[in-house]
Motif scaffolding. Structure first.
Motif, PDB file in Angstrom:
ATOM      1  N   ILE A  71       0.876  -1.056   0.077  1.00  0.00           N
ATOM      2  CA  ILE A  71      -0.055   0.023  -0.038  1.00  0.00           C
ATOM      3  C   ILE A  71       0.689   1.271   0.178  1.00  0.00           C
ATOM      4  CG2 ILE A  71      -1.749   1.389   1.478  1.00  0.00           C
ATOM      5  CD1 ILE A  71      -2.844  -1.246   2.303  1.00  0.00           C
ATOM      6  N   TYR A  72       1.946   1.175   0.906  1.00  0.00           N
ATOM      7  CA  TYR A  72       2.736   2.435   0.822  1.00  0.00           C
ATOM      8  C   TYR A  72       4.222   2.292   0.407  1.00  0.00           C
ATOM      9  CZ  TYR A  72      -0.678   3.941   4.211  1.00  0.00           C
ATOM     10  OH  TYR A  72      -2.001   4.529   4.831  1.00  0.00           O
ATOM     11  N   ALA A  73       4.199   1.455  -0.678  1.00  0.00           N
ATOM     12  CA  ALA A  73       5.540   1.480  -1.473  1.00  0.00           C
ATOM     13  C   ALA A  73       6.196   2.665  -1.868  1.00  0.00           C
ATOM     14  CB  ALA A  73       5.254   0.606  -2.896  1.00  0.00           C
ATOM     15  N   LYS A  74       5.486   3.505  -2.435  1.00  0.00           N
ATOM     16  CA  LYS A  74       5.835   4.934  -2.713  1.00  0.00           C
ATOM     17  C   LYS A  74       6.264   5.716  -1.538  1.00  0.00           C
ATOM     18  CE  LYS A  74       3.640   5.085  -7.474  1.00  0.00           C
ATOM     19  NZ  LYS A  74       2.733   5.993  -8.231  1.00  0.00           N
ATOM     20  N   SER A  75       5.442   5.865  -0.783  1.00  0.00           N
ATOM     21  CA  SER A  75       5.737   6.551   0.625  1.00  0.00           C
ATOM     22  C   SER A  75       7.057   5.839   1.146  1.00  0.00           C
ATOM     23  CB  SER A  75       4.573   6.382   1.489  1.00  0.00           C
ATOM     24  OG  SER A  75       3.454   6.900   1.114  1.00  0.00           O
ATOM     25  N   ILE A  80      12.595   7.044   3.265  1.00  0.00           N
ATOM     26  CA  ILE A  80      13.749   6.777   3.222  1.00  0.00           C
ATOM     27  C   ILE A  80      14.682   7.800   2.570  1.00  0.00           C
ATOM     28  CG2 ILE A  80      15.766   5.481   2.821  1.00  0.00           C
ATOM     29  CD1 ILE A  80      14.054   3.071   2.859  1.00  0.00           C
ATOM     30  N   ALA A  81      14.378   8.550   1.572  1.00  0.00           N
ATOM     31  CA  ALA A  81      14.984   9.527   0.842  1.00  0.00           C
ATOM     32  C   ALA A  81      14.991  10.747   1.715  1.00  0.00           C
ATOM     33  CB  ALA A  81      14.482   9.732  -0.511  1.00  0.00           C
ATOM     34  N   CYS A  82      13.941  10.994   2.330  1.00  0.00           N
ATOM     35  CA  CYS A  82      13.881  12.243   3.364  1.00  0.00           C
ATOM     36  C   CYS A  82      14.787  11.951   4.573  1.00  0.00           C
ATOM     37  CB  CYS A  82      12.457  12.213   3.864  1.00  0.00           C
ATOM     38  SG  CYS A  82      11.731  13.797   3.897  1.00  0.00           S
ATOM     39  N   HIS A  83      15.253  11.123   4.896  1.00  0.00           N
ATOM     40  CA  HIS A  83      16.068  10.872   6.120  1.00  0.00           C
ATOM     41  C   HIS A  83      17.690  10.355   5.719  1.00  0.00           C
ATOM     42  CE1 HIS A  83      12.115  10.538   7.918  1.00  0.00           C
ATOM     43  NE2 HIS A  83      12.853  10.951   9.199  1.00  0.00           N
ATOM     44  N   GLU A 124      15.940   2.879  -7.010  1.00  0.00           N
ATOM     45  CA  GLU A 124      16.164   1.362  -7.489  1.00  0.00           C
ATOM     46  C   GLU A 124      17.016   0.763  -6.543  1.00  0.00           C
ATOM     47  OE1 GLU A 124      14.913  -0.019 -10.073  1.00  0.00           O
ATOM     48  OE2 GLU A 124      13.594   1.805 -10.489  1.00  0.00           O
ATOM     49  N   LEU A 125      17.943   1.309  -5.747  1.00  0.00           N
ATOM     50  CA  LEU A 125      18.568   0.687  -5.018  1.00  0.00           C
ATOM     51  C   LEU A 125      17.733   0.360  -3.609  1.00  0.00           C
ATOM     52  CD1 LEU A 125      21.453  -0.406  -3.925  1.00  0.00           C
ATOM     53  CD2 LEU A 125      21.785   2.115  -3.011  1.00  0.00           C
ATOM     54  N   ILE A 126      16.860   1.159  -3.141  1.00  0.00           N
ATOM     55  CA  ILE A 126      16.030   0.989  -2.082  1.00  0.00           C
ATOM     56  C   ILE A 126      15.126  -0.151  -2.372  1.00  0.00           C
ATOM     57  CG2 ILE A 126      14.158   1.830  -0.599  1.00  0.00           C
ATOM     58  CD1 ILE A 126      15.246   4.707  -0.896  1.00  0.00           C
ATOM     59  N   LYS A 127      14.557  -0.306  -3.793  1.00  0.00           N
ATOM     60  CA  LYS A 127      13.426  -1.214  -3.947  1.00  0.00           C
ATOM     61  C   LYS A 127      14.354  -2.514  -4.118  1.00  0.00           C
ATOM     62  CE  LYS A 127      10.956   1.749  -7.258  1.00  0.00           C
ATOM     63  NZ  LYS A 127      10.474   1.965  -8.702  1.00  0.00           N
ATOM     64  N   SER A 128      15.634  -2.389  -4.582  1.00  0.00           N
ATOM     65  CA  SER A 128      16.415  -3.903  -4.385  1.00  0.00           C
ATOM     66  C   SER A 128      16.639  -4.433  -3.133  1.00  0.00           C
ATOM     67  CB  SER A 128      17.650  -3.464  -5.102  1.00  0.00           C
ATOM     68  OG  SER A 128      18.534  -2.954  -4.348  1.00  0.00           O
ATOM     69  N   GLN A 129      16.489  -3.550  -2.017  1.00  0.00           N
ATOM     70  CA  GLN A 129      16.693  -4.017  -0.684  1.00  0.00           C
ATOM     71  C   GLN A 129      15.356  -4.681   0.190  1.00  0.00           C
ATOM     72  OE1 GLN A 129      19.795  -4.297   0.645  1.00  0.00           O
ATOM     73  NE2 GLN A 129      20.090  -3.467  -1.542  1.00  0.00           N
ATOM     74  N   LYS A 130      14.166  -4.403  -0.756  1.00  0.00           N
ATOM     75  CA  LYS A 130      12.968  -4.663  -0.319  1.00  0.00           C
ATOM     76  C   LYS A 130      12.748  -4.553   0.934  1.00  0.00           C
ATOM     77  CE  LYS A 130      12.705  -9.009  -3.412  1.00  0.00           C
ATOM     78  NZ  LYS A 130      11.985  -8.507  -4.594  1.00  0.00           N
ATOM     79  N   VAL A 131      12.573  -3.262   1.103  1.00  0.00           N
ATOM     80  CA  VAL A 131      12.445  -2.654   2.412  1.00  0.00           C
ATOM     81  C   VAL A 131      10.790  -2.744   2.635  1.00  0.00           C
ATOM     82  CG1 VAL A 131      12.263  -0.487   3.831  1.00  0.00           C
ATOM     83  CG2 VAL A 131      14.401  -0.867   2.321  1.00  0.00           C
TER      84      VAL A 131
END
Length: 221
Positions: A71-75, A80-83, A124-131
């Motif tokens: 639900i919150y994939a984009k958020s 993470i980018a914000c921090h 893309e790096l964040i997505k690859s980590q499956k957060v």
């Protein structure tokens, strides 16, 4: 926020817990469909119409895992980018380059007709980590619902959260506690279900709208 399904009176959903219960399965299922993909249920706030996807986040039953990460994939990416500060980004860029170098070496050493095309991309790096969002998927029904409401509040959710048949899982005191919890976190929580009669007792703080077997509506305001 108001919900209106003609010919019924508008139902007001404020912060806290609101129940909409039905004596008949047919009308109950109609509302479930409308809250997911319907076009007859009208939402409005301060005189302005609101689209279904902006008014409702349909959760449904709590028997299965609730995938808030989807639900919150984009958020999640934005959070993470914000921090991430400049030092974080520089370190990650170096690590990304090191990984690419290893892959390039594998391709070169084995004379493989392949190439690595992806440029450095933080998202893309964040997505690859499956957060993933860490939620409670065991324990009591109350704990699970509270966890979902709390996390969605952390993501500044403004939509109505819709669950099914929660009164079958919760004790009366848990319903009152959940109402207070939702109010404190500024969340609108709607519980849709079937019941032989209204479940709300006199003096209880939460709101209930009840439709009898003749579709007569009680408690609309």
């Amino acid at each position: 926020m108001k919900m209106t399904l003609y010919p019924n009176e508008p139902i007001i959903v404020n912060e806290g817990v609101t129940f909409v219960n039905f004596q008949t399965a047919r009308y109950y299922w109609q509302w479930i469909q409308e809250l997911q993909v319907g076009d007859q249920l009208i939402f409005s706030e301060n005189g302005q119409l609101i689209s279904l996807n902006k008014a409702v986040q349909y959760i449904g039953g709590i028997e299965n895992k609730i995938d808030l990460s989807k639900i919150y994939a984009k958020s999640i990416l934005s959070l993470i980018a914000c921090h991430a500060d400049e030092d974080n980004l520089m370190q990650l860029a170096r690590y990304d380059m090191a990984i690419k170098t290893i892959f390039q070496q594998i391709l070169f050493d084995n004379d493989l007709p392949l190439r690595i095309e992806r440029e450095w991309d933080f998202n893309e790096l964040i997505k690859s980590q499956k957060v993933l969002i860490d939620t409670i998927n065991s324990g009591s029904a109350y704990d699970k619902i509270v966890d979902v409401v709390r996390i969605m509040s952390d993501f500044s959710e403004q939509r109505i959260l819709v669950f099914n048949n929660i009164h079958l899982y919760l004790k009366p005191l848990e319903i009152l506690s959940l109402h207070d919890f939702s109010m404190t976190h500024g969340m609108k929580v709607l519980y849709l279900g079937m019941a032989a009669s209204p479940i709300k007792k006199n003096g209880e703080a939460y709101h209930e709208v009840f439709f009898d077997e003749d579709f007569v509506q009680f408690g609309s305001d």
